[in-house]
Scaffold this motif. Structure first.
Motif: not given
Length: 379
Positions: A183-208
């Motif tokens: 919420a704070r990032a959105a209020e400040l117009n900072v472009p945050v992308v939430r990522t989900y993944g792990s080493s087993e998926t070579a890092g984040g493979c789901i964005y927002n």
């Protein structure tokens, strides 16, 4: 066919980047970046493996995740499409984390020079100075939640806020992200992308909440399972664990994440609900400690709280709220329970609040829940 595996401490970023480029191209040994103990030549790995990431969870049991060149490059390509193109990356994470390795892989794939933040304490001023030197039109970085929090706390500096807003995307993952940070990032117009993944998926493979690339997601017995080009080959020297986590069904290979989750039937967005093994039985009912923690952290003053399970004479087990030092919390136990019980039920009611000097952390930066559980037994 096999290739040697070399443990390497990435003290010299340009040299490590060159070694990683060779590993991806098959012109050098596979690499296992480590915080200490570099230089050793370890056992051989399959010829297609370029990087091995050693991880350990709250149990401390190490896993060595084998990642093929194709999986790493597939992750980089999917990220570029999801983010609107390739660009320049700022490395602010250790390279023995998969998120750090992927920053370098994406830079190699984009043929751009990554900027590297010095290791050690994360300082928003150092981040600002380095980010100000970025030159590409598209600019990216990857952070863990505590780093994002420190940047937002310092965003009253107009220069820092301007730099944060110039990023095309700031990827944030590695652990659950508090809603107030988003919420704070959105209020400040900072472009945050939430990522989900792990080493087993070579890092984040789901964005927002949206799978990227050819990643597929399904829910089996409440657990998220992932499929796609980013999947690891398995665990080095551990066929049993590999067969438990990676399975083939109708010719499709799936990875069982161990995370509870759900998929919205209308939007198809993925929601991660917490670890399947972070569950207690309270009064005969299953209670997700991650779900309790998420609600507790939404209470004013409890943003840094950690929720663990502890034995209880009446209920068998109960959630316990752990608070670091003087956090400024203004609610008592009854006040917090008034938030939790209507949503999760009486069995999820926290039994007590335990204050510690500091929350112990794993090397990954996540709370050491095992250490906290041991401490709770002593109190």
């Amino acid at each position: 066919m096999v290739r040697p595996l070399r443990a390497l401490v990435p003290e010299d970023p340009p040299a490590f980047l060159a070694a990683l480029r060779d590993a991806l191209a098959g012109n050098g040994p596979a690499l296992m970046p480590m915080p200490t103990g570099g230089g050793m030549v370890l056992e051989d790995v399959p010829i297609r493996v370029a990087v091995v990431i050693e991880t350990s969870g709250s149990t401390g049991t190490p896993k060595r995740v084998m990642l093929a060149t194709n999986a790493l490059l597939a992750g980089a390509a999917a990220s570029a499409v999801a983010l609107g193109g390739t660009g320049q990356w700022l490395l602010a994470l250790p390279v023995h984390y998969i998120a750090g390795v992927q920053v370098l892989v994406r830079s190699i794939a984009a043929d751009t020079n990554p900027l590297v933040l010095p290791p050690g304490h994360f300082d928003p001023v150092d981040f600002l100075r380095l980010a100000e030197t970025m030159t590409e039109p598209l600019r990216f970085t990857a952070l863990v939640p505590v780093q994002l929090a420190r940047l937002l706390d310092a965003a009253d500096d107009p220069a820092l806020l301007a730099v944060l807003r110039r990023f095309t995307a700031i990827l944030v993952g590695g652990q659950a992200i508090r809603p107030d940070l988003i919420a704070r990032a959105a209020e400040l117009n900072v472009p945050v992308v939430r990522t989900y993944g792990s080493s087993e998926t070579a890092g984040g493979c789901i964005y927002n909440g949206v799978p990227i690339g050819d990643t597929l997601v399904r829910v089996v017995d409440g657990q998220l399972e992932l499929s796609g080009s980013v999947l690891a080959e398995g665990y080095l020297g551990d066929e049993t664990r590999t067969s438990e986590r990676f399975l083939v069904e109708h010719g499709v290979r799936w990875y069982r994440t161990g995370d509870l989750g759900e998929i919205d039937p209308i939007t198809a967005r993925v929601t991660v609900l917490g670890r399947a093994d972070n569950v207690i039985i309270s009064g005969g009912e299953k209670v997700s400690l991650d779900a309790v923690e998420g609600i507790v952290r939404s209470c004013p003053g409890f943003e840094q709280a950690v929720v663990i399970g502890a034995d209880d004479d009446e209920w068998g087990q109960v959630p316990v709220i752990v608070m670091p030092g003087k956090t400024g919390a203004v609610m008592d136990l009854e006040g917090v329970a008034a938030f939790v019980v209507p949503i999760l039920g009486r069995a999820a009611r926290p039994g007590r609040i335990m204050v510690v000097t500091v929350i112990p952390l794993l090397s990954s930066g996540k709370p050491d829940r095992l250490a906290l559980a041991i401490l709770a037994k002593r109190r």
